[in-house]
Design a protein around this motif. Structure first.
Motif, PDB file in Angstrom:
ATOM      1  N   GLU A   1      -0.444   2.426 -11.600  1.00 11.19           N
ATOM      2  CA  GLU A   1      -1.575   1.515 -11.616  1.00 11.19           C
ATOM      3  C   GLU A   1      -1.152   0.094 -11.268  1.00 11.19           C
ATOM      4  O   GLU A   1      -1.863  -0.632 -10.566  1.00 11.19           O
ATOM      5  CB  GLU A   1      -2.236   1.541 -13.004  1.00 11.19           C
ATOM      6  N   GLN A   2       0.042  -0.317 -11.740  1.00 10.82           N
ATOM      7  CA  GLN A   2       0.486  -1.679 -11.484  1.00 10.82           C
ATOM      8  C   GLN A   2       0.734  -1.917 -10.010  1.00 10.82           C
ATOM      9  O   GLN A   2       0.488  -3.010  -9.481  1.00 10.82           O
ATOM     10  CB  GLN A   2       1.765  -1.978 -12.280  1.00 10.82           C
ATOM     11  N   HIS A   3       1.221  -0.887  -9.280  1.00 15.13           N
ATOM     12  CA  HIS A   3       1.446  -1.036  -7.851  1.00 15.13           C
ATOM     13  C   HIS A   3       0.125  -1.089  -7.095  1.00 15.13           C
ATOM     14  O   HIS A   3      -0.008  -1.824  -6.106  1.00 15.13           O
ATOM     15  CB  HIS A   3       2.310   0.108  -7.326  1.00 15.13           C
ATOM     16  N   CYS A   4      -0.851  -0.308  -7.560  1.00 14.08           N
ATOM     17  CA  CYS A   4      -2.182  -0.352  -6.954  1.00 14.08           C
ATOM     18  C   CYS A   4      -2.819  -1.725  -7.147  1.00 14.08           C
ATOM     19  O   CYS A   4      -3.451  -2.269  -6.235  1.00 14.08           O
ATOM     20  CB  CYS A   4      -3.086   0.727  -7.526  1.00 14.08           C
TER      21      CYS A   4
ATOM     22  N   LEU B   1       0.830  -1.203   0.000  1.00 15.99           N
ATOM     23  CA  LEU B   1       0.000   0.000   0.000  1.00 15.99           C
ATOM     24  C   LEU B   1       0.865   1.253   0.000  1.00 15.99           C
ATOM     25  O   LEU B   1       0.607   2.195  -0.758  1.00 15.99           O
ATOM     26  CB  LEU B   1      -0.920  -0.007   1.226  1.00 15.99           C
ATOM     27  N   ASN B   2       1.890   1.269   0.842  1.00 14.33           N
ATOM     28  CA  ASN B   2       2.787   2.428   0.882  1.00 14.33           C
ATOM     29  C   ASN B   2       3.465   2.652  -0.459  1.00 14.33           C
ATOM     30  O   ASN B   2       3.612   3.788  -0.927  1.00 14.33           O
ATOM     31  CB  ASN B   2       3.835   2.239   1.980  1.00 14.33           C
ATOM     32  N   LYS B   3       3.869   1.542  -1.088  1.00 14.60           N
ATOM     33  CA  LYS B   3       4.534   1.638  -2.381  1.00 14.60           C
ATOM     34  C   LYS B   3       3.586   2.185  -3.434  1.00 14.60           C
ATOM     35  O   LYS B   3       3.958   3.035  -4.257  1.00 14.60           O
ATOM     36  CB  LYS B   3       5.042   0.259  -2.795  1.00 14.60           C
ATOM     37  N   ALA B   4       2.332   1.702  -3.403  1.00 11.50           N
ATOM     38  CA  ALA B   4       1.341   2.177  -4.361  1.00 11.50           C
ATOM     39  C   ALA B   4       1.039   3.655  -4.165  1.00 11.50           C
ATOM     40  O   ALA B   4       0.870   4.407  -5.124  1.00 11.50           O
ATOM     41  CB  ALA B   4       0.056   1.351  -4.234  1.00 11.50           C
ATOM     42  N   MET B   5       0.999   4.091  -2.929  1.00  8.98           N
ATOM     43  CA  MET B   5       0.695   5.487  -2.650  1.00  8.98           C
ATOM     44  C   MET B   5       1.833   6.420  -3.061  1.00  8.98           C
ATOM     45  O   MET B   5       1.608   7.539  -3.517  1.00  8.98           O
ATOM     46  CB  MET B   5       0.392   5.669  -1.160  1.00  8.98           C
ATOM     47  N   LYS B   6       3.049   5.961  -2.868  1.00  2.04           N
ATOM     48  CA  LYS B   6       4.193   6.795  -3.218  1.00  2.04           C
ATOM     49  C   LYS B   6       4.386   6.922  -4.725  1.00  2.04           C
ATOM     50  O   LYS B   6       4.701   7.990  -5.237  1.00  2.04           O
ATOM     51  CB  LYS B   6       5.466   6.230  -2.575  1.00  2.04           C
ATOM     52  N   SER B   7       4.188   5.810  -5.428  1.00  6.54           N
ATOM     53  CA  SER B   7       4.443   5.822  -6.870  1.00  6.54           C
ATOM     54  C   SER B   7       3.238   6.314  -7.667  1.00  6.54           C
ATOM     55  O   SER B   7       3.390   6.982  -8.684  1.00  6.54           O
ATOM     56  CB  SER B   7       4.831   4.427  -7.346  1.00  6.54           C
TER      57      SER B   7
END
Length: 316
Positions: free
Chosen positions: A307-310, A298-304
């Motif tokens: 779409e792929q991280h989400c 989640l932290n990674k998705a929020m920082k980047s």
């Protein structure tokens, strides 16, 4: 937006509803709100000019407004459950024109943390994020997500069914979150298909509360053995045993057993079993590891913002 919270799966009826949260009513005053049967309910809100959040609570529910934290756009109440435990229920509206939408929420989160109270927060966030089902991500979500990441709150939204519907646009902008201690008690969150008569749809969920049942047991170490022997001796002196046939022997054995059990129960009273804390048997080290891993995603998705991280976080 209207959040309807029922107790133990029962519909929102006067004798079975834990509480109903509604927000906002636009610029209407409470005495201008039509269509609400307030005979069995109380309408809690901050006395302010054009309040936009309210909480409708059944009269049988013990609830009080927290005035010093509430505002026109955030209504906060304390609810006492069956077991005497207190929780916080809040109804919020984050208007587009507010430059710092997280200010009041920060005060609420800090209050719950300091008072060690669990929280159910429902709000018209006006924030888009694919994590809670929106079709895109807007700038306001950064403030909301940054706040949520500093707490133990979990997002209850499921799916991508629009919560806000107008002729030219549909979107998910209404958000429901709760403390992790309440997560297992909240069931069936959904966007209702029934007409809401406004551009926000009804959001329903059930808050399952089990009434506390006291458990009792006997501790042999706390038996008054002197009285036990005296009571048993008295009973045995009264009884007349006739041993000869198989039936008479069995009858004598049953009488002796009844006397022993009766003397024991008389001199070893029940003890109330105390609680052992909030630990749950099903939690284990593997679940802790998975929770930590999902938090990192989640932290990674929020920082980047990619779409792929989400998608990786949602898959986890």
């Amino acid at each position: 937006m209207e959040h309807l919270c029922s107790i133990n799966g029962q519909p929102c009826q006067p004798d079975k509803t834990l509480g109903c949260c509604r927000a906002p009513f636009g610029s209407l005053q409470p005495d201008q709100i039509k269509g609400l049967n307030l005979r069995d309910f109380k309408l809690l809100h901050k006395q302010a000019y054009k309040p936009r959040t309210y909480i409708l609570v059944n009269n049988k529910v013990k609830a009080s407004l927290i005035l010093n934290l509430s505002s026109a756009d955030l209504t906060i109440i304390r609810v006492t459950l069956y077991d005497g435990k207190n929780i916080i229920v809040a109804s919020g509206y984050l208007p587009y024109e507010v430059t710092d939408p997280g200010r009041d929420l920060t005060m609420l989160f800090n209050y719950c943390k300091n008072e060690k109270l669990e929280l159910i927060l429902v709000m018209d966030a006006n924030a888009h994020h694919t994590i809670w089902g929106s079709s895109n991500i807007n700038q306001r979500e950064e403030v909301i997500m940054d706040l949520l990441l500093t707490t133990d709150l979990s997002i209850l939204n499921r799916g991508s069914e629009p919560t806000f519907v107008i002729r030219i646009r549909q979107e998910v902008i209404d958000l429901t979150v709760c403390s992790k201690g309440l997560l297992q008690k909240i069931k069936g969150w959904k966007v209702s298909s029934e007409p809401s008569l406004c551009d926000h749809r009804h959001l329903r969920f059930t808050f399952e509360i089990n009434k506390v049942e006291t458990e009792y047991y006997r501790n042999p170490k706390r038996t008054n053995w002197d009285n036990y022997r005296a009571d048993l001796s008295r009973d045995l002196n009264i009884l007349q045993f006739r041993l000869g046939s198989r039936q008479s022997t069995e009858r004598a054995v049953n009488m002796l057993q009844d006397s022993i059990v009766s003397a024991y129960k008389e001199n070893c009273p029940f003890i109330e079993r105390k609680g052992t804390g909030q630990c749950v048997a099903w939690w284990n080290a593997n679940l802790s590891k998975l929770r930590k891993s999902s938090r990192k995603l989640l932290n990674k998705a929020m920082k980047s913002g990619l779409e792929q991280h989400c998608e990786s976080y949602k898959d986890a």
